[in-house]
Scaffold this motif. Structure first.
Motif, short mmCIF file in Angstrom:
data_model
loop_
_atom_site.label_atom_id
_atom_site.label_comp_id
_atom_site.label_asym_id
_atom_site.label_seq_id
_atom_site.Cartn_x
_atom_site.Cartn_y
_atom_site.Cartn_z
N LEU A 1 -3.11 3.29 8.52
CA LEU A 1 -3.72 3.30 9.84
C LEU A 1 -3.34 4.59 10.56
O LEU A 1 -2.23 5.10 10.38
CB LEU A 1 -3.25 2.10 10.67
N GLY A 2 -4.23 5.08 11.40
CA GLY A 2 -3.91 6.25 12.18
C GLY A 2 -2.70 6.03 13.07
O GLY A 2 -1.84 6.90 13.21
N CYS A 3 -2.60 4.84 13.69
CA CYS A 3 -1.49 4.56 14.59
C CYS A 3 -0.16 4.48 13.87
O CYS A 3 0.90 4.57 14.50
CB CYS A 3 -1.74 3.26 15.35
N ALA A 4 -0.18 4.33 12.54
CA ALA A 4 1.05 4.30 11.75
C ALA A 4 1.41 5.68 11.21
O ALA A 4 2.36 5.81 10.44
CB ALA A 4 0.91 3.31 10.60
N GLY A 5 0.65 6.70 11.60
CA GLY A 5 0.97 8.06 11.21
C GLY A 5 0.08 8.68 10.16
O GLY A 5 0.27 9.84 9.79
N ASN A 6 -0.91 7.94 9.66
CA ASN A 6 -1.83 8.50 8.68
C ASN A 6 -2.81 9.43 9.40
O ASN A 6 -3.58 8.99 10.25
CB ASN A 6 -2.58 7.38 7.95
N LYS A 7 -2.78 10.69 9.06
CA LYS A 7 -3.54 11.70 9.80
C LYS A 7 -5.00 11.83 9.35
O LYS A 7 -5.79 12.47 10.03
CB LYS A 7 -2.84 13.06 9.70
N GLU A 8 -5.35 11.22 8.23
CA GLU A 8 -6.70 11.44 7.69
C GLU A 8 -7.59 10.20 7.77
O GLU A 8 -8.82 10.33 7.86
CB GLU A 8 -6.61 11.91 6.24
N SER B 1 -2.62 13.53 1.66
CA SER B 1 -1.21 13.90 1.67
C SER B 1 -0.32 12.83 2.28
O SER B 1 0.91 12.87 2.11
CB SER B 1 -1.02 15.21 2.44
N ASP B 2 -0.90 11.86 3.00
CA ASP B 2 -0.11 10.78 3.57
C ASP B 2 0.15 9.66 2.57
O ASP B 2 0.77 8.65 2.92
CB ASP B 2 -0.83 10.21 4.80
N VAL B 3 -0.35 9.81 1.35
CA VAL B 3 -0.12 8.82 0.31
C VAL B 3 0.70 9.49 -0.79
O VAL B 3 0.17 10.23 -1.61
CB VAL B 3 -1.45 8.29 -0.28
N ARG B 4 1.98 9.24 -0.79
CA ARG B 4 2.87 9.90 -1.75
C ARG B 4 2.50 9.51 -3.18
O ARG B 4 2.35 8.33 -3.50
CB ARG B 4 4.32 9.46 -1.47
N GLN B 5 2.33 10.49 -4.03
CA GLN B 5 1.98 10.24 -5.42
C GLN B 5 3.21 10.51 -6.31
O GLN B 5 3.61 11.63 -6.53
CB GLN B 5 0.82 11.13 -5.85
N ASP B 6 3.82 9.43 -6.78
CA ASP B 6 5.01 9.52 -7.62
C ASP B 6 4.63 9.48 -9.09
O ASP B 6 3.54 9.01 -9.45
CB ASP B 6 5.96 8.36 -7.31
N PRO B 7 5.51 9.96 -9.96
CA PRO B 7 5.24 9.84 -11.41
C PRO B 7 5.03 8.38 -11.80
O PRO B 7 5.59 7.47 -11.20
CB PRO B 7 6.51 10.40 -12.05
N ARG B 8 4.20 8.18 -12.80
CA ARG B 8 3.88 6.82 -13.23
C ARG B 8 5.14 6.02 -13.53
O ARG B 8 6.04 6.46 -14.24
CB ARG B 8 2.98 6.86 -14.47
N SER B 9 5.20 4.83 -12.96
CA SER B 9 6.37 3.98 -13.14
C SER B 9 6.40 3.38 -14.54
O SER B 9 5.36 3.00 -15.09
CB SER B 9 6.35 2.84 -12.11
N VAL C 1 5.28 -5.10 0.45
CA VAL C 1 5.67 -6.26 1.26
C VAL C 1 5.64 -5.99 2.77
O VAL C 1 5.65 -6.93 3.56
CB VAL C 1 7.07 -6.80 0.87
N LYS C 2 5.58 -4.73 3.18
CA LYS C 2 5.47 -4.43 4.61
C LYS C 2 3.99 -4.31 4.97
O LYS C 2 3.22 -3.69 4.24
CB LYS C 2 6.21 -3.15 4.96
N VAL C 3 3.61 -4.89 6.11
CA VAL C 3 2.19 -4.93 6.49
C VAL C 3 2.01 -4.45 7.93
O VAL C 3 2.94 -4.51 8.74
CB VAL C 3 1.61 -6.36 6.35
N PRO C 4 0.80 -3.98 8.26
CA PRO C 4 0.51 -3.67 9.66
C PRO C 4 0.52 -4.94 10.50
O PRO C 4 0.14 -6.01 10.02
CB PRO C 4 -0.89 -3.05 9.60
N CYS C 5 0.97 -4.85 11.73
CA CYS C 5 0.98 -6.01 12.64
C CYS C 5 0.87 -5.52 14.07
O CYS C 5 1.72 -4.76 14.55
CB CYS C 5 2.25 -6.83 12.45
N ILE C 6 -0.19 -5.95 14.76
CA ILE C 6 -0.46 -5.55 16.14
C ILE C 6 -0.84 -6.78 16.94
O ILE C 6 -1.66 -7.60 16.50
CB ILE C 6 -1.61 -4.52 16.21
N PHE C 7 -0.24 -6.94 18.12
CA PHE C 7 -0.63 -7.99 19.08
C PHE C 7 -1.18 -7.31 20.32
O PHE C 7 -0.58 -6.36 20.83
CB PHE C 7 0.57 -8.86 19.46
#
Length: 498
Positions: free
Chosen positions: A19-26, A213-221, A315-321
């Motif tokens: 989400l943009g509000c969570a810091g995703n710039k694109e 760039s806001d989605v970190r791409q790590d080596p295949r697990s 396991v962490k999710v967006p949550c807005i009230f």
């Protein structure tokens, strides 16, 4: 203030980072971002399980999976196809908050995904029932149930679900003016399939313009499945001319699906303004579970790896009230919250008691919504999570994961390693902490975790001893003793391209 209307917007497989509000710039999510800007956004809100059916059941009942007995996504019992002709009411006899709302004068409507069994008839206090079949599928001309009637929808599914929700709001405003309404607006997006399913102009925009760039791409697990389930599912539904899928294809589709949801949120907010009920409507935005799009070298949620994983991205999710004039505005809370806190909070906000609350783990966080103050709602300042035999305990500083019966187990220092890259039970980092500290910290957190689960888990539904592999649940655990094949066995290939 009279009891507010409630709209609970629940997305499917949405990472907290998307989400943009969570810091995703694109990613483009202006309407959801506006909810966050004028409401309360929780930065550390956790689902109860990193897969849809158990996570949704925990939101509805306030019970952890090892209390309600849905421990994996439901492969059987939804009654959504000829191959699955049996309806199983997995939550029969367990109070859902919608039943309490209905008993206290709320008109309750369901628009979208259910996936807690028994799709083909209304239940849990709902009088309006428009429900997609099963857990996922095509985004175009998808089958659904309207009441007890199976129908074939026309158009893009996210828009179809929004259209039904708007009709329900209109009906409530015109035919039930003196009663508050509750709407469960449950999108299937951004669940797979991710490719060749979403609005072309959105997909093209992200494909052509984004760095991701806001989605970190790590080596295949090393834990990643040979062919991750959600990628297989995307291949099943994508154009037959495609020879393969790239990460840019998948990410463009994922972002486009989220933007489609944002469009729906905008339409809902416009409808509330049009009807003059925006100031008396509580809007909650959340996802059932998170999702990894390359982080940790995986694509998917808790069941995209062997063993099942409990990374924060899953396991962490967006949550807005949000409720103008009723809930604090412009607050970002770092308090640790969990899905099992949702039911007591919602009922607290509308002053309805739950007669079963004494046996449930959740606590209302309404005070934070009203005041914006940080609070430690849980005695040990911990949240807990589970997926079958995998269990997690997390504080702001530490995270411990235990897998029964023989591991592998994990311990993370979230202060120095917030992205969970170094498992201290495997990594040679004793020079920094010392071996005794690591062992004692793991043992301490394990004891806290087991004490908590022993308090709340139902021995007849306890996932600790069940063979949950992430391939789906086949029946109620109560149908037979432990040892009955209640879960689909581990397989590498799920879907076949036709």
């Amino acid at each position: 203030m009279k009891r507010p209307n409630i709209i609970f917007i629940l997305t499917d497989d949405q990472g907290y980072w998307s989400l943009g509000c969570a810091g995703n710039k694109e990613i483009r999510t202006p309407h959801i971002d506006s909810l966050a800007r004028t409401g309360v956004r929780f930065e550390n809100f956790f689902c109860a399980s990193p897969v849809c059916s158990p996570a949704r059941a925990s939101l509805l009942t306030g019970r952890i999976p090892s209390q309600h007995g849905i421990l994996d996504w439901l492969r059987v019992g939804n009654g959504d196809s000829k191959a699955d002709s049996t309806d199983i009411e997995y939550l029969e006899g367990m109070t859902g908050y919608t039943e309490l709302l209905s008993q206290n004068g709320y008109i309750c409507g369901q628009s979208g995904k259910w996936h807690m069994g028994c799709t083909s008839r209304p239940q849990k206090g709902y009088s309006h029932w428009f429900t997609t079949t099963g857990g996922s599928g095509t985004y175009h001309d998808a089958p659904a149930y309207r009441g007890t009637q199976r129908v074939e929808t026309k158009g893009y599914l996210t828009d179809v679900i929004t259209d039904d929700a708007l009709s329900f709001i209109d009906e409530c405003c015109e035919e039930h003016k003196d009663q508050p309404f509750y709407l469960n607006l449950a999108y299937t997006a951004p669940h797979s399939p991710h490719v060749d399913q979403h609005k072309e102009e959105y997909v093209k925009y992200y494909y052509d313009n984004c760095t991701f760039s806001d989605v970190r791409q790590d080596p295949r697990s090393a834990w990643s499945l040979k062919h991750p389930i959600d990628i297989q599912y995307s291949e099943t539904f994508c154009s037959k001319e495609r020879e393969y899928l790239t990460m840019r294809d998948l990410l463009s589709g994922y972002y486009a699906a989220v933007q489609g949801v944002d469009d729906g949120v905008g339409r809902i907010l416009d409808k509330l303004e049009e009807r003059g009920i925006r100031d008396n409507t509580l809007v909650v935005y959340m996802s059932d579970n998170g999702f990894s799009c390359g982080q940790h070298g995986i694509w998917g949620k808790g069941n995209c790896t062997t063993p099942l994983n409990l990374f924060d991205t899953c396991v962490k999710v967006p949550c807005i009230f949000n409720c103008p004039g009723y809930i604090k505005e412009g607050v970002v809370s770092a308090s640790l919250m969990s899905a099992y806190d949702f039911m007591p909070t919602l009922l607290d906000l509308v002053d309805i008691e739950n007669p079963d609350s004494a046996g449930l783990p959740g606590k209302s966080f309404a005070d934070t919504l009203f005041t914006g103050r940080e609070n430690n709602y849980h005695e040990s300042i911990m949240v807990f999570d589970e997926y079958g035999p995998a269990r997690m305990v997390r504080t702001k500083e530490w995270k411990y994961i235990h897998r029964y019966p023989e591991g592998p187990n994990e311990l993370y220092d979230l202060v120095h390693d917030p992205e969970e890259l170094f498992n201290l039970l495997n990594e040679n980092r004793y020079f920094y902490y010392g071996p005794r500290f690591i062992e004692e910290k793991a043992q301490e957190m394990k004891q806290d975790m087991e004490r908590w689960f022993d308090t709340y888990a139902d021995p007849e539904r306890d996932g600790k001893g069940e063979p949950v592999f992430g391939r789906g649940q086949l029946c109620k655990l109560a149908f037979g003793a432990h040892g009955t094949q209640a879960f689909y066995p581990m397989v590498q290939v799920e879907y076949t391209r036709k």
